[in-house]
Design a protein around this motif. Structure first.
Motif, PDB file in Angstrom:
ATOM      1  N   THR A  88      51.883  -9.967  29.846  1.00 58.84           N
ATOM      2  CA  THR A  88      51.768  -8.430  29.624  1.00 58.84           C
ATOM      3  C   THR A  88      50.416  -8.011  29.313  1.00 58.84           C
ATOM      4  N   ILE A  89      49.384  -8.902  28.512  1.00 52.54           N
ATOM      5  CA  ILE A  89      48.186  -8.509  28.056  1.00 52.54           C
ATOM      6  C   ILE A  89      47.361  -8.701  29.455  1.00 52.54           C
ATOM      7  N   ALA A  90      47.427  -9.607  30.202  1.00 56.11           N
ATOM      8  CA  ALA A  90      46.465  -9.978  31.122  1.00 56.11           C
ATOM      9  C   ALA A  90      46.634  -8.818  32.053  1.00 56.11           C
ATOM     10  N   LYS A  91      47.988  -8.379  32.460  1.00 61.31           N
ATOM     11  CA  LYS A  91      48.043  -7.287  33.460  1.00 61.31           C
ATOM     12  C   LYS A  91      47.535  -5.837  32.905  1.00 61.31           C
ATOM     13  N   TRP A  92      47.668  -5.795  31.694  1.00 57.75           N
ATOM     14  CA  TRP A  92      47.069  -4.604  30.814  1.00 57.75           C
ATOM     15  C   TRP A  92      45.611  -4.733  31.116  1.00 57.75           C
ATOM     16  N   LEU A  93      44.845  -5.748  30.900  1.00 54.16           N
ATOM     17  CA  LEU A  93      43.476  -5.663  30.716  1.00 54.16           C
ATOM     18  C   LEU A  93      43.181  -5.773  32.585  1.00 54.16           C
ATOM     19  N   ASP A  94      43.725  -6.196  33.461  1.00 58.34           N
ATOM     20  CA  ASP A  94      43.648  -5.975  34.876  1.00 58.34           C
ATOM     21  C   ASP A  94      43.600  -4.633  35.413  1.00 58.34           C
ATOM     22  N   LYS A  95      44.305  -3.722  34.591  1.00 62.10           N
ATOM     23  CA  LYS A  95      44.513  -2.327  34.858  1.00 62.10           C
ATOM     24  C   LYS A  95      43.089  -1.694  34.480  1.00 62.10           C
TER      25      LYS A  95
END
Length: 130
Positions: A110-117
């Protein structure tokens, strides 16, 4: 914002923190890390910080009854608890509970996807650093 070569892993970590707070850097990334690698690193850090007990009760319950039954049982308990407060309209709560359970099992993703955004190439499946 660029990472000095001598900064090493701590420089990269600081860069991620700056990106989380201030948004994506405008320059081209020096490092492009797949979301799965970032997610694993975050999960390991959380497990190390908490002694591996983060979400242990939910994980044990899922192991015992399966994820579908666990989500349904948790949703039922949440609906009962909300009804006790007078909240009767809870359409879609099972989907929310499923997201919560998945986040407990794998918060790093979830955090990695948020950072990727938020990075310089949003949504490409990699966290751009540098």
């Amino acid at each position: 914002m660029r990472i000095r070569e001598s900064a090493g892993i701590f420089g990269a970590y600081n860069q991620v923190l700056l990106m989380m707070e201030y948004g994506a850097p405008v320059t081209r990334a020096l490092v492009s890390i797949p979301n799965s690698v970032v997610a694993t690193a975050i999960n390991v850090a959380i497990a190390a910080l908490t002694g591996g007990v983060a979400g242990a009760a939910i994980k044990a319950y899922i192991k015992k009854v399966g994820i579908g039954a666990a989500v349904d049982a948790i949703a039922d308990k949440v609906i009962i608890a909300l009804a006790a407060f007078g909240i009767k309209e809870v359409t879609g709560i099972t989907a929310v509970i499923k997201d919560i359970v998945n986040n407990v099992l794998d918060p790093g993703s979830t955090i990695a996807k948020w950072l990727d955004k938020k990075d310089s190439k949003p949504g490409n499946g990699k966290v751009e650093i540098g």
